[in-house]
Design a protein around this motif. Structure first.
Motif, PDB file in Angstrom:
ATOM      1  N   GLN A   3       0.708 -13.106   5.864  1.00 54.06           N
ATOM      2  CA  GLN A   3       1.877 -12.227   5.921  1.00 54.06           C
ATOM      3  C   GLN A   3       1.447 -10.806   6.284  1.00 54.06           C
ATOM      4  O   GLN A   3       2.108 -10.106   7.042  1.00 54.06           O
ATOM      5  CB  GLN A   3       2.578 -12.245   4.556  1.00 54.06           C
ATOM      6  CG  GLN A   3       3.867 -11.451   4.545  1.00 54.06           C
ATOM      7  CD  GLN A   3       4.144 -10.822   3.180  1.00 54.06           C
ATOM      8  OE1 GLN A   3       3.322 -10.902   2.272  1.00 54.06           O
ATOM      9  NE2 GLN A   3       5.309 -10.203   3.055  1.00 54.06           N
ATOM     10  N   GLY A   4       0.298 -10.402   5.728  1.00 52.30           N
ATOM     11  CA  GLY A   4      -0.206  -9.059   6.011  1.00 52.30           C
ATOM     12  C   GLY A   4      -0.458  -8.866   7.490  1.00 52.30           C
ATOM     13  O   GLY A   4      -0.067  -7.851   8.077  1.00 52.30           O
ATOM     14  N   ALA A   5      -1.123  -9.857   8.098  1.00 47.90           N
ATOM     15  CA  ALA A   5      -1.415  -9.748   9.526  1.00 47.90           C
ATOM     16  C   ALA A   5      -0.128  -9.720  10.328  1.00 47.90           C
ATOM     17  O   ALA A   5      -0.003  -8.976  11.307  1.00 47.90           O
ATOM     18  CB  ALA A   5      -2.295 -10.915   9.955  1.00 47.90           C
ATOM     19  N   ILE A   7       2.848  -8.541   9.465  1.00 49.23           N
ATOM     20  CA  ILE A   7       3.527  -7.245   9.365  1.00 49.23           C
ATOM     21  C   ILE A   7       2.770  -6.179  10.143  1.00 49.23           C
ATOM     22  O   ILE A   7       3.369  -5.376  10.873  1.00 49.23           O
ATOM     23  CB  ILE A   7       3.716  -6.866   7.883  1.00 49.23           C
ATOM     24  CG1 ILE A   7       4.819  -7.750   7.305  1.00 49.23           C
ATOM     25  CG2 ILE A   7       4.037  -5.384   7.711  1.00 49.23           C
ATOM     26  CD1 ILE A   7       5.134  -7.541   5.882  1.00 49.23           C
ATOM     27  N   LEU A   8       1.438  -6.176  10.015  1.00 51.73           N
ATOM     28  CA  LEU A   8       0.664  -5.180  10.757  1.00 51.73           C
ATOM     29  C   LEU A   8       0.822  -5.384  12.261  1.00 51.73           C
ATOM     30  O   LEU A   8       0.942  -4.424  13.027  1.00 51.73           O
ATOM     31  CB  LEU A   8      -0.810  -5.246  10.350  1.00 51.73           C
ATOM     32  CG  LEU A   8      -1.117  -4.723   8.941  1.00 51.73           C
ATOM     33  CD1 LEU A   8      -2.566  -5.019   8.562  1.00 51.73           C
ATOM     34  CD2 LEU A   8      -0.844  -3.231   8.826  1.00 51.73           C
ATOM     35  N   ILE A  11       4.213  -4.054  13.342  1.00 53.99           N
ATOM     36  CA  ILE A  11       4.228  -2.591  13.448  1.00 53.99           C
ATOM     37  C   ILE A  11       3.579  -2.146  14.756  1.00 53.99           C
ATOM     38  O   ILE A  11       4.033  -1.210  15.413  1.00 53.99           O
ATOM     39  CB  ILE A  11       3.513  -1.961  12.224  1.00 53.99           C
ATOM     40  CG1 ILE A  11       4.356  -2.156  10.957  1.00 53.99           C
ATOM     41  CG2 ILE A  11       3.238  -0.482  12.452  1.00 53.99           C
ATOM     42  CD1 ILE A  11       3.670  -1.738   9.671  1.00 53.99           C
ATOM     43  N   ARG A  80      12.128  -0.917  -0.473  1.00 58.12           N
ATOM     44  CA  ARG A  80      11.326   0.207   0.020  1.00 58.12           C
ATOM     45  C   ARG A  80      10.222  -0.272   0.971  1.00 58.12           C
ATOM     46  O   ARG A  80      10.052   0.320   2.048  1.00 58.12           O
ATOM     47  CB  ARG A  80      10.749   0.920  -1.200  1.00 58.12           C
ATOM     48  CG  ARG A  80       9.992   2.179  -0.902  1.00 58.12           C
ATOM     49  CD  ARG A  80      10.871   3.419  -1.090  1.00 58.12           C
ATOM     50  NE  ARG A  80      10.156   4.610  -0.651  1.00 58.12           N
ATOM     51  CZ  ARG A  80       9.357   5.315  -1.436  1.00 58.12           C
ATOM     52  NH1 ARG A  80       9.200   4.971  -2.712  1.00 58.12           N
ATOM     53  NH2 ARG A  80       8.735   6.385  -0.987  1.00 58.12           N
ATOM     54  N   PRO A  81       9.456  -1.307   0.605  1.00 54.56           N
ATOM     55  CA  PRO A  81       8.391  -1.735   1.533  1.00 54.56           C
ATOM     56  C   PRO A  81       8.953  -2.144   2.888  1.00 54.56           C
ATOM     57  O   PRO A  81       8.439  -1.745   3.929  1.00 54.56           O
ATOM     58  CB  PRO A  81       7.740  -2.922   0.825  1.00 54.56           C
ATOM     59  CG  PRO A  81       8.094  -2.760  -0.609  1.00 54.56           C
ATOM     60  CD  PRO A  81       9.407  -2.069  -0.650  1.00 54.56           C
ATOM     61  N   PHE A  84       9.939   0.773   4.909  1.00 54.01           N
ATOM     62  CA  PHE A  84       8.762   1.460   5.460  1.00 54.01           C
ATOM     63  C   PHE A  84       8.197   0.712   6.668  1.00 54.01           C
ATOM     64  O   PHE A  84       7.948   1.308   7.720  1.00 54.01           O
ATOM     65  CB  PHE A  84       7.682   1.605   4.380  1.00 54.01           C
ATOM     66  CG  PHE A  84       6.363   2.053   4.934  1.00 54.01           C
ATOM     67  CD1 PHE A  84       6.169   3.370   5.329  1.00 54.01           C
ATOM     68  CD2 PHE A  84       5.325   1.154   5.107  1.00 54.01           C
ATOM     69  CE1 PHE A  84       4.959   3.780   5.865  1.00 54.01           C
ATOM     70  CE2 PHE A  84       4.118   1.553   5.648  1.00 54.01           C
ATOM     71  CZ  PHE A  84       3.935   2.872   6.029  1.00 54.01           C
ATOM     72  N   ARG A  87      10.725   0.820   9.651  1.00 56.30           N
ATOM     73  CA  ARG A  87      10.922   2.194  10.149  1.00 56.30           C
ATOM     74  C   ARG A  87       9.669   2.641  10.912  1.00 56.30           C
ATOM     75  O   ARG A  87       9.772   3.243  11.988  1.00 56.30           O
ATOM     76  CB  ARG A  87      11.204   3.123   8.965  1.00 56.30           C
ATOM     77  CG  ARG A  87      11.556   4.509   9.391  1.00 56.30           C
ATOM     78  CD  ARG A  87      12.236   5.302   8.260  1.00 56.30           C
ATOM     79  NE  ARG A  87      12.448   6.665   8.693  1.00 56.30           N
ATOM     80  CZ  ARG A  87      11.884   7.730   8.121  1.00 56.30           C
ATOM     81  NH1 ARG A  87      11.101   7.578   7.070  1.00 56.30           N
ATOM     82  NH2 ARG A  87      12.125   8.939   8.571  1.00 56.30           N
ATOM     83  N   THR A  88       8.508   2.330  10.344  1.00 55.88           N
ATOM     84  CA  THR A  88       7.260   2.673  11.044  1.00 55.88           C
ATOM     85  C   THR A  88       7.200   1.957  12.392  1.00 55.88           C
ATOM     86  O   THR A  88       6.843   2.554  13.418  1.00 55.88           O
ATOM     87  CB  THR A  88       6.041   2.280  10.191  1.00 55.88           C
ATOM     88  OG1 THR A  88       6.186   2.846   8.893  1.00 55.88           O
ATOM     89  CG2 THR A  88       4.747   2.769  10.811  1.00 55.88           C
TER      90      THR A  88
END
Lengths: 114, 826
Positions: A3-5, A7-8, A11, A80-81, A84, A87-88
């Protein structure tokens, strides 16, 4: 893919497309000039300019789609996450769209191989 | 934490005393070693700059011969860029990152130490050349053909190529380590949206290092091969091309400017909110801007090559990118100004240096936009105008923020406060001296004074300006001397620093100063982007052991591993204790590089072999021989040690190592196509004959090795067959290696044409990876047999699978490019 990969990568997606566009345009220009495609006339211009313009517009369209997607997700985010992250992504995609448009528009007004 | 528990933590994390501290791996110790080494190199580079200014102070000066001048300006640029600017930021990140993230160390402590040894030995190689009078003299970008064996026959250029490659191994290690640390080793609850801006800057910078450095490593290897063995990659008389070097160098070189600037901007984004006494304005904007800067900075490299004859449209792409990179940079500047505007700024010493940054860097940025314009660039190219611009950007963008950071974190390192008087005197001397030196170079440049000339005749109107510039240089040097004096006196006379002396918001101040070797008595849990602003009593909570991992157990050096996005704790990372392996590995690598420099190739090969054995021993020491159980970690959480989780730091480490490897491979592939399309005398007189059997064997062996590695991993997870798959992968890897090694034997003489040379290198790349793949698969087999691997502890086989996924892909591309491209390319 974690999941981390995911989202990054989301972005950075617009910027990645910008990078691909840059490589495709510069590499395509070099290879096209070596292959003599600017000598071929087509639709009132030369084949190389036509191909590069199409490739450029395709990348602009992809980044614009990514911007729309991140914008929608940003406004749909409830925490919030999520706000962020999207939006980023939206802000990075705005820069990516401007950069993709900015580097490519001279294709239409400059001769390619001189 | 009770005194007994604190003693226990201290004993567990302490460095060995005396000379045995050379085996230390702690991030604080190694970070300070990096910083101290970089500062020494900075002083050496500064002395070289003074020699340059002494020579140029008057026309027709005979202070230095042109040979000495060439060595001095080459070494000035080399030392400042490679031995100071990059390592100093690595050192700061090594020292600070775990503290600001809430961790006890970096992801791979032995790698940190190994990186420092590589940096030290590589730097000493360059320093040795300088002392012996055989330093490189082709300029810090080492352009061919000047740097080729024909025009620079001594060993100076070899020293540069080998020494810089040695140092860059350190940089790539740092890039991987810092990336993994930011992603996985944070305080509990530190989700991405709560991460300190400094960590975002380090993350983007580290990824830029991972992608940006391999092109230069490739270029250095190829140029060294050309110089040592006469393979003609850059020789246009034999199918090579000098611009191939320029592309590889600047593919690294321009991102490098941002690799130097972004961590400095991270310092600024950390300090400005503290001295503005409010949270940063535009956190999300800054994060997006940093990411955009990281990407766009890779599209600027040809603006260093505007005069080499590239088609106008190609120039326009790079001119456009060079202009638009100013947008995300400006977003950061406006966010900093807005933070000061909206806050209640207090002008203390670090902020004074930041004002110096704002003035100098903005001026450098504006001349950067001027130089992005192709017609102006053609006029100013290779003049002192470019020297002035470059120093405004680099000194403004990195030295002033570093000086601000030095004064800001000094109390953290020494526990003593800086005295403002000497620091202020140093600032004004440096600021005035800098502007006097370099503003004037804009004028001499516009009047046509070229860079890199060792002297100039009288009567050109440059005399007075150069004299002023030299006076400015010495004023600046006096400023740095005052700074050094201030640092020394501070250590003796500085008053003790109170807790959190600047009222900072970040976790690096949630610990005693100087910090204990374990950083935090318990690893923090945070619920805010500015934890010390939200919870001023956090440090007391940490000292009392009320957060994670407060109680040492089993002699483990523990820190918290978290989910990349949410910051939720997901593992306990067990870190390495002090070890001599990094030093031995560094010495083995030094044997390789010094052996190569001396032309003692058997010695060099022996060094490489010893290094491989040491790295295998290094890997063997990792892991557990039995499945662990989840243990209490604090905050009612039970966690497994990292070796029993599916995505431990080692997995991420290999992932980003392969990203660097992929950048290297892409650069090599680019070179193959570039030479084919652009270089003279192509196609070559003789091509590799298509051998469908050899191609089929290569592709089949790659596919079998990959599938076997994948099956071993899946088999291990399911408790099924595993070892036999690893043996099959080993055998297939050996076959693939042999298939790649056949290729150079079927080429013409490798010194005859760049085609034969680069195809041989590509085949060598394939053989190197498949060969290593055989060793890794065999190594994993032995680890399985020794009990290090189980369905729960699967890292060894997961790494083999990942390696083979990459190797099979790039090996197949290599095989197709080598065997089939001759029939497809024009």
């Amino acid at each position: 893919v974690t999941q981390g990969a995911r989202i990054l990568l989301f972005i950075a997606a617009g910027q990645i497309v910008w990078s691909v566009c840059f490589v495709v345009l510069y590499g395509g220009l070099s290879l096209g000039c070596a292959a003599g495609t600017e000598q071929v006339r087509m639709l009132g211009t030369n084949l190389l300019t036509l191909l590069l313009t199409l490739l450029w517009l395709a990348h602009v369209a992809i980044v614009a789609w990514l911007l729309r997607l991140s914008w929608q997700r940003w406004h749909a985010a409830s925490d919030r996450p999520g706000t962020f992250h999207y939006r980023t992504a939206t802000l990075a995609n705005v820069v990516a769209l401007a950069a993709t448009f900015w580097i490519g528009f001279p294709i239409a007004i400059t001769t390619p191989c001189t | 934490v009770s005194a007994a528990r604190r003693d226990e933590l201290e004993a567990l994390w302490a460095n060995p005393p005396g000379w045995r501290s050379l085996s230390a791996v702690n991030h604080g110790t190694i970070g300070l070693r990096f910083l101290a080494t970089a500062f020494v190199y900075f002083l050496i580079g500064g002395v070289l700059a003074m020699l340059i200014r002494a020579q140029l102070a008057s026309p027709d000066a005979a202070f230095m011969s042109h040979e000495a001048y060439n060595q001095v300006f080459t070494m000035h640029g080399t030392v400042m860029m490679f031995l100071f600017a990059i390592p100093v930021h690595e050192g700061l990140a090594f020292y600070l990152l775990p503290k600001i993230l809430g961790a006890r160390d970096l992801a791979f402590p032995r790698l940190t130490a190994f990186g420092w040894w590589c940096y030290l030995f590589g730097g000493l190689m360059l320093m040795g050349g300088l002392v012996a009078g055989v330093a490189p003299s082709s300029g810090w970008f080492m352009y061919t053909p000047l740097s080729s064996g024909v025009f620079s026959p001594g060993i100076g250029e070899d020293i540069w190529l080998l020494g810089i490659t040695f140092v860059e191994i350190s940089a790539v290690c740092a890039g991987v380590e810092l990336t993994v640390t930011v992603l996985k080793m944070r305080a509990g609850g530190m989700a991405l949206h709560r991460m300190p801006l400094f960590a975002w800057y380090v993350l983007v910078t580290a990824l830029m290092i991972v992608v940006g450095f391999p092109p230069l490593i490739l270029g250095s290897i190829l140029l060294e091969i050309e110089r040592a063995f006469d393979l003609p990659f850059f020789d246009p008389t034999r199918g090579g091309h000098p611009l191939f070097w320029q592309h590889l160098f600047w593919l690294f070189g321009h991102p490098e400017v941002y690799i130097i600037f972004l961590p400095a901007a991270g310092i600024i984004s950390t300090l400005i909110p503290v001295f503005a006494r409010r949270p940063i304005v535009g956190y999300t904007w800054i994060v997006a801007a940093v990411i955009a800067t990281g990407f766009i900075s890779f599209g600027l490299w040809v603006h260093h090559m505007f005069t080499v004859g590239i088609p106008h449209l190609g120039l326009v792409f790079f001119a456009a990118a060079s202009m638009i990179v100013a947008v995300p940079t400006a977003i950061q500047l406006f966010a900093w100004i807005a933070t000061l505007w909206a806050g209640r700024p207090r002008l203390e010493l670090p902020l004074l240096y930041l004002f110096g940054f704002l003035f100098v860097f903005v001026a450098g940025g504006l001349t950067g936009v001027m130089l992005a314009l192709v017609p102006f660039n053609w006029q100013a190219h290779d003049t002192h105008f470019v020297v002035a611009h470059m120093h405004y950007v680099l000194v403004g963008g990195t030295v002033f923020p570093l000086l601000a950071g030095a004064y800001y974190w000094l109390p953290h390192v020494t526990g003593r406060m800086p005295a403002p008087v000497l620091g202020t005197v140093a600032f004004w001397l440096i600021f005035i001296g800098f502007n006097l030196t370099f503003f004037i170079m804009h004028l001499t440049g516009l009047e046509g004074m070229p860079r890199r000339v060792y002297t100039y005749p009288a009567g050109l109107g440059w005399e007075d300006l150069n004299l002023l510039s030299s006076i400015g240089g010495f004023v600046m040097a006096a400023g740095f001397a005052v700074f050094v004096l201030d640092m020394a006196l501070h250590g003796i006379f500085g008053r003790p620093a109170p807790a959190n002396p600047w009222s900072a918001h970040t976790l690096d101040w949630a610990m005693p100063t100087p910090p204990p070797v374990y950083n935090f008595a318990s690893v923090p849990h945070v619920t805010s982007r500015d934890p010390l602003m939200e919870a001023p009593g956090l440090r007391a909570e940490l000292d009392e052991g009320r957060h994670y991992l407060a109680t040492p157990r089993r002699g483990w050096r523990e820190t918290l591993g978290v989910d990349v996005v949410t910051g939720r704790p997901d593992q306990i990372i067990l870190l390495a204790a002090p070890s001599w392996l990094p030093l031995w590995a560094g010495l083995a690598m030094a044997t390789f590089f010094f052996g190569f420099l001396a032309g003692l190739y058997p010695v060099a090969a022996l060094g490489a072999l010893i290094a491989l054995v040491i790295f295998l021993k290094w890997g063997w020491a990792n892991g557990l021989r039995a499945d662990p159980e989840a243990v209490p970690a604090g905050h009612d959480t039970r966690l497994l040690p990292h070796v029993a989780t599916p995505r431990p730091p080692g997995w991420w480490g290999l992932l980003f190592t392969l990203v660097a490897d992929g950048a290297f491979f892409a650069s090599l592939l680019f070179g193959y196509v570039f030479l084919w399309v652009v270089a003279p005398d192509w196609p070559p007189p003789r091509l590799l004959q298509l051998d469908p059997v050899l191609l089929a064997v290569t592709l089949a062996a790659l596919a079998i090795a990959w599938l076997a590695a994948r099956s071993a991993h899946l088999g291990n997870e399911r408790g099924g067959a595993r070892d036999s798959w690893l043996l099959l992968a080993t055998l297939a890897a050996v076959a693939a290696t042999a298939a790649f090694l056949v290729v150079p034997t079927r080429l013409g003489p490798l010194t005859g044409h760049a085609y034969d040379a680069i195809v041989a290198v590509m085949a060598g790349y394939g053989a190197f990876h498949t060969g290593l793949g055989a060793i890794f698969a065999g190594f994993a087999y032995l680890r399985c047999r020794a009990g290090f691997v189980s369905p729960m502890r699967s890292l060894d086989v997961a790494l083999v699978r990942m390696w083979w996924g990459y190797t099979a892909a790039v090996g197949a591309i290599t095989a197709i490019a080598v065997h089939l491209a001759p029939w497809a390319l024009p």
